[in-house]
Motif scaffolding. Structure first.
Motif, PDB file in Angstrom:
ATOM      1  N   GLU A 159     -15.147   8.489  -2.556  1.00  0.00           N
ATOM      2  CA  GLU A 159     -13.865   8.431  -3.251  1.00  0.00           C
ATOM      3  C   GLU A 159     -13.613   6.984  -3.660  1.00  0.00           C
ATOM      4  N   LYS A 160     -13.484   6.752  -4.932  1.00  0.00           N
ATOM      5  CA  LYS A 160     -13.401   5.372  -5.411  1.00  0.00           C
ATOM      6  C   LYS A 160     -12.229   5.204  -6.351  1.00  0.00           C
ATOM      7  N   THR A 161     -11.328   4.297  -5.985  1.00  0.00           N
ATOM      8  CA  THR A 161     -10.181   4.057  -6.845  1.00  0.00           C
ATOM      9  C   THR A 161     -10.352   2.778  -7.658  1.00  0.00           C
ATOM     10  N   GLY A 162     -11.324   1.951  -7.294  1.00  0.00           N
ATOM     11  CA  GLY A 162     -11.541   0.703  -8.013  1.00  0.00           C
ATOM     12  C   GLY A 162     -12.922   0.145  -7.747  1.00  0.00           C
ATOM     13  N   LEU A 163     -13.236  -0.944  -8.423  1.00  0.00           N
ATOM     14  CA  LEU A 163     -14.514  -1.617  -8.235  1.00  0.00           C
ATOM     15  C   LEU A 163     -14.425  -2.563  -7.038  1.00  0.00           C
ATOM     16  N   LYS A 164     -15.588  -2.899  -6.498  1.00  0.00           N
ATOM     17  CA  LYS A 164     -15.660  -3.929  -5.455  1.00  0.00           C
ATOM     18  C   LYS A 164     -16.292  -5.156  -6.089  1.00  0.00           C
ATOM     19  N   ILE A 165     -15.508  -6.226  -6.185  1.00  0.00           N
ATOM     20  CA  ILE A 165     -15.917  -7.423  -6.917  1.00  0.00           C
ATOM     21  C   ILE A 165     -15.968  -8.613  -5.959  1.00  0.00           C
ATOM     22  N   ALA A 166     -16.987  -9.460  -6.128  1.00  0.00           N
ATOM     23  CA  ALA A 166     -17.073 -10.715  -5.372  1.00  0.00           C
ATOM     24  C   ALA A 166     -16.781 -11.873  -6.310  1.00  0.00           C
ATOM     25  N   LEU A 168     -17.505 -15.532  -6.522  1.00  0.00           N
ATOM     26  CA  LEU A 168     -18.417 -16.486  -5.890  1.00  0.00           C
ATOM     27  C   LEU A 168     -18.064 -17.889  -6.366  1.00  0.00           C
ATOM     28  N   ALA A 169     -17.431 -18.668  -5.495  1.00  0.00           N
ATOM     29  CA  ALA A 169     -16.943 -19.985  -5.887  1.00  0.00           C
ATOM     30  C   ALA A 169     -16.916 -20.891  -4.658  1.00  0.00           C
ATOM     31  N   SER A 170     -16.130 -21.975  -4.718  1.00  0.00           N
ATOM     32  CA  SER A 170     -16.070 -22.916  -3.597  1.00  0.00           C
ATOM     33  C   SER A 170     -14.671 -23.100  -3.028  1.00  0.00           C
ATOM     34  N   ASN A 171     -13.656 -23.004  -3.881  1.00  0.00           N
ATOM     35  CA  ASN A 171     -12.292 -23.288  -3.443  1.00  0.00           C
ATOM     36  C   ASN A 171     -11.359 -22.135  -3.808  1.00  0.00           C
ATOM     37  N   PRO A 172     -10.899 -21.362  -2.820  1.00  0.00           N
ATOM     38  CA  PRO A 172     -10.035 -20.202  -3.120  1.00  0.00           C
ATOM     39  C   PRO A 172      -8.656 -20.602  -3.634  1.00  0.00           C
ATOM     40  N   ASN A 173      -8.285 -21.876  -3.480  1.00  0.00           N
ATOM     41  CA  ASN A 173      -6.944 -22.313  -3.865  1.00  0.00           C
ATOM     42  C   ASN A 173      -6.850 -22.824  -5.297  1.00  0.00           C
ATOM     43  N   LEU A 174      -7.970 -22.886  -6.018  1.00  0.00           N
ATOM     44  CA  LEU A 174      -7.920 -23.299  -7.414  1.00  0.00           C
ATOM     45  C   LEU A 174      -7.151 -22.263  -8.240  1.00  0.00           C
ATOM     46  N   TYR A 175      -6.418 -22.741  -9.223  1.00  0.00           N
ATOM     47  CA  TYR A 175      -5.632 -21.862 -10.092  1.00  0.00           C
ATOM     48  C   TYR A 175      -6.496 -20.730 -10.654  1.00  0.00           C
ATOM     49  N   SER A 176      -7.666 -21.070 -11.215  1.00  0.00           N
ATOM     50  CA  SER A 176      -8.523 -20.060 -11.857  1.00  0.00           C
ATOM     51  C   SER A 176      -8.919 -18.970 -10.875  1.00  0.00           C
ATOM     52  N   ASN A 177      -9.302 -19.381  -9.662  1.00  0.00           N
ATOM     53  CA  ASN A 177      -9.751 -18.398  -8.667  1.00  0.00           C
ATOM     54  C   ASN A 177      -8.603 -17.518  -8.192  1.00  0.00           C
ATOM     55  N   LYS A 178      -7.433 -18.108  -7.989  1.00  0.00           N
ATOM     56  CA  LYS A 178      -6.271 -17.306  -7.569  1.00  0.00           C
ATOM     57  C   LYS A 178      -5.868 -16.307  -8.658  1.00  0.00           C
ATOM     58  N   ARG A 179      -5.945 -16.732  -9.906  1.00  0.00           N
ATOM     59  CA  ARG A 179      -5.585 -15.843 -11.021  1.00  0.00           C
ATOM     60  C   ARG A 179      -6.555 -14.666 -11.122  1.00  0.00           C
ATOM     61  N   LEU A 180      -7.832 -14.937 -10.940  1.00  0.00           N
ATOM     62  CA  LEU A 180      -8.820 -13.850 -11.010  1.00  0.00           C
ATOM     63  C   LEU A 180      -8.628 -12.851  -9.871  1.00  0.00           C
ATOM     64  N   MET A 181      -8.312 -13.358  -8.686  1.00  0.00           N
ATOM     65  CA  MET A 181      -8.036 -12.473  -7.545  1.00  0.00           C
ATOM     66  C   MET A 181      -6.819 -11.592  -7.850  1.00  0.00           C
ATOM     67  N   GLU A 182      -5.780 -12.214  -8.385  1.00  0.00           N
ATOM     68  CA  GLU A 182      -4.551 -11.470  -8.729  1.00  0.00           C
ATOM     69  C   GLU A 182      -4.826 -10.404  -9.788  1.00  0.00           C
ATOM     70  N   ALA A 183      -5.578 -10.798 -10.836  1.00  0.00           N
ATOM     71  CA  ALA A 183      -5.832  -9.879 -11.951  1.00  0.00           C
ATOM     72  C   ALA A 183      -6.656  -8.674 -11.501  1.00  0.00           C
ATOM     73  N   ALA A 184      -7.655  -8.913 -10.659  1.00  0.00           N
ATOM     74  CA  ALA A 184      -8.498  -7.808 -10.174  1.00  0.00           C
ATOM     75  C   ALA A 184      -7.684  -6.847  -9.315  1.00  0.00           C
ATOM     76  N   GLU A 185      -6.862  -7.405  -8.410  1.00  0.00           N
ATOM     77  CA  GLU A 185      -6.036  -6.555  -7.540  1.00  0.00           C
ATOM     78  C   GLU A 185      -4.996  -5.784  -8.347  1.00  0.00           C
ATOM     79  N   ALA A 186      -4.451  -6.424  -9.382  1.00  0.00           N
ATOM     80  CA  ALA A 186      -3.451  -5.756 -10.226  1.00  0.00           C
ATOM     81  C   ALA A 186      -4.039  -4.564 -10.959  1.00  0.00           C
ATOM     82  N   ARG A 187      -5.344  -4.614 -11.214  1.00  0.00           N
ATOM     83  CA  ARG A 187      -6.004  -3.501 -11.903  1.00  0.00           C
ATOM     84  C   ARG A 187      -6.617  -2.503 -10.919  1.00  0.00           C
TER      85      ARG A 187
END
Length: 456
Positions: A159-166, A168-187
């Motif tokens: 049963e799959k409601t979404g993709l599993k995405i990794a 792969l970076a170095s700093n989770p607090n960078l704006y770009s990385n936080k935005r990508l995490m937010e966008a994936a979860e929002a979808r």
């Protein structure tokens, strides 16, 4: 004798009831002696005095979500030459196979066939005294429709409601990385941040792996978004290649990232593909420095370290004498540099185009700070939205295609000769361009992964 043999096509369906594989498409190959099946995560176990092997089969091409756990008695280890001519040891098992109304024992070598068109190869040992091959036809023994295959594998679908995405970076607090995490979860997707330097690999023909901090095996990912900082390009690209070898879609490939980071190679690719760049020179010996400067129309000129990024390692030499001194100083310490003509009429401005899957999704103009010659936001440059011309859009797309990048930041400068390409960034930042344009670029990147993986 021949009249007792059944005609078989070049492609046939096989069923392995004891292994729990309800249907697997096989390429019939009388040139191969032993049959072979796709197998990963091989592990040898002892049952009494016998060796058995446990393994996973992904029976459907381009669908790694279905993995069937199998086990069979190990009967041999053999050196097998692959289609590329490389010999490798493979484990061999024996198990019954059913083709139509006929069931018989078959020997199978266990191999990683992820890159092959078929998950199974049916060799001549299985054909002897049973079948005659007619390579002009397919599915003479038995044929399953797509609906029948789907029904057979219904119990195996998770049963799959979404993709599993990794990510792969170095700093989770960078704006770009936080935005990508937010966008994936929002979808509706599950996204995990992985520090590239804390991932490590097992390189093995039978069961390659990627592990993470503390021994956790990284598997079941559908996609990887690589955001590799320049300092770890070599290692980061090795991890990306390993994910790719395991059948995971990587939004930018290791090869494309490596090419984009090598400014000299990238410039040669652009030149080869008729992509206009400022006149650029490269030399090893200091003996012809004067001619090198003359070749790019003299000072003022730009001197770039080949490994430079975000505007660092880029120098403006305002006179020929200054240029000669800087070039020779770099050469004296064996540092590779490019020498490039200075586009004076750009007046400290350039354009950043953000490309996602062959489309320019946003563009901004960057203006250098007073006294600076390069418009880089990381060094105080100012950004604003801009409408680019068709010629500039074409240049951005052509440059991205030359490097085979799915996601790229393309920097263009306007000159008296028309738009010129400055460079292509394989891990472009999102903050400046999202703020300047109001576009949700992180969302565009996640949507591009969905389209690539045909996820709806």
């Amino acid at each position: 004798m021949l009249e007792n043999l059944k005609i078989i096509g070049s492609e046939e369906w096989c069923v392995f009831k004891e292994l729990g594989v309800p249907a697997i498409k096989a390429r019939v190959d009388s040139g191969a002696k032993t049959s072979s099946i796709q197998a990963t995560n091989l592990k040898i176990v002892n049952k009494g005095a016998q060796e058995w092997v446990k393994f996973e089969v992904n029976p459907l091409q381009e669908n790694r979500s279905i993995a069937i756990n199998c086990e069979a008695r190990l009967i041999d280890r053999r050196m097998v030459k692959s289609s590329s001519g490389i010999s490798e040891e493979r484990l061999v098992v024996r198990t019954p196979v059913t083709m139509g109304d006929n069931t018989f024992d078959i020997e199978l070598t266990l191999a990683n066939r992820d890159t092959m068109e078929f998950r199974m190869l049916l060799g001549r040992e299985a054909l002897t005294d049973r079948y005659i091959v007619n390579p002009a036809v397919n599915y003479q023994i038995q044929e399953f429709t797509d609906e029948e295959v789907t029904e057979k594998y219904k119990p195996y679908y998770k049963e799959k409601t979404g993709l599993k995405i990794a990510l792969l970076a170095s700093n989770p607090n960078l704006y770009s990385n936080k935005r990508l995490m937010e966008a994936a979860e929002a979808r509706g997707h599950e996204i995990v941040f992985l520090n590239v330097e804390q991932a490590y690999m097992k390189l093995d023909a039978h069961s390659p792996e990627i592990r993470y901090r503390g021994g956790n095996i990284l598997k079941d990912f559908d996609a990887v978004i690589p955001r590799i900082k320049p300092a770890v390009t070599f290692y980061g690209c090795a991890v990306i290649r390993q994910f790719n070898n395991l059948g995971v879609y990587c939004q930018n490939s290791a090869e494309s990232i490596t090419q984009s980071r090598d400014k000299l190679f990238a410039s040669q690719l652009f030149s080869k593909n008729d992509i206009h760049i400022p006149i650029t020179g490269f030399a090893k010996s200091p003996m012809d420095t004067k001619d090198l400067i003359k070749m790019v129309n003299g000072a003022p000129l730009i001197i770039k370290l080949l490994e430079s990024t975000q505007g660092k390692g880029v120098v403006l030499a305002e006179t020929n004498k200054a240029a000669e001194s800087v070039i020779n100083a770099f050469k004296s310490v064996n540092t590779n540099i490019l020498v490039q003509e200075f586009i004076k009429e750009a007046n400290g401005q350039d354009i950043r185009c953000f490309v996602v899957n062959g489309k320019v999704v946003a563009s901004m103009q960057r203006q250098a700070e007073k006294g600076e010659f390069r418009a880089n936001i990381h060094q105080g440059g100012k950004a604003s939205m801009i409408k680019i011309t068709q010629e500039e859009k074409k240049l951005a797309l052509k440059a991205t295609k030359a490097l085979n990048l799915a996601v790229a930041g393309v920097d263009i400068i306007r000159s008296n000769k028309g738009p010129l390409l400055l460079e292509v960034n394989s891990s472009p930042g999102l903050e400046g361009i999202e703020n300047a344009t109001g576009k949700d670029i992180a969302n565009e990147m996640i949507k591009a992964i969905e389209r690539k993986l045909k996820f709806s």
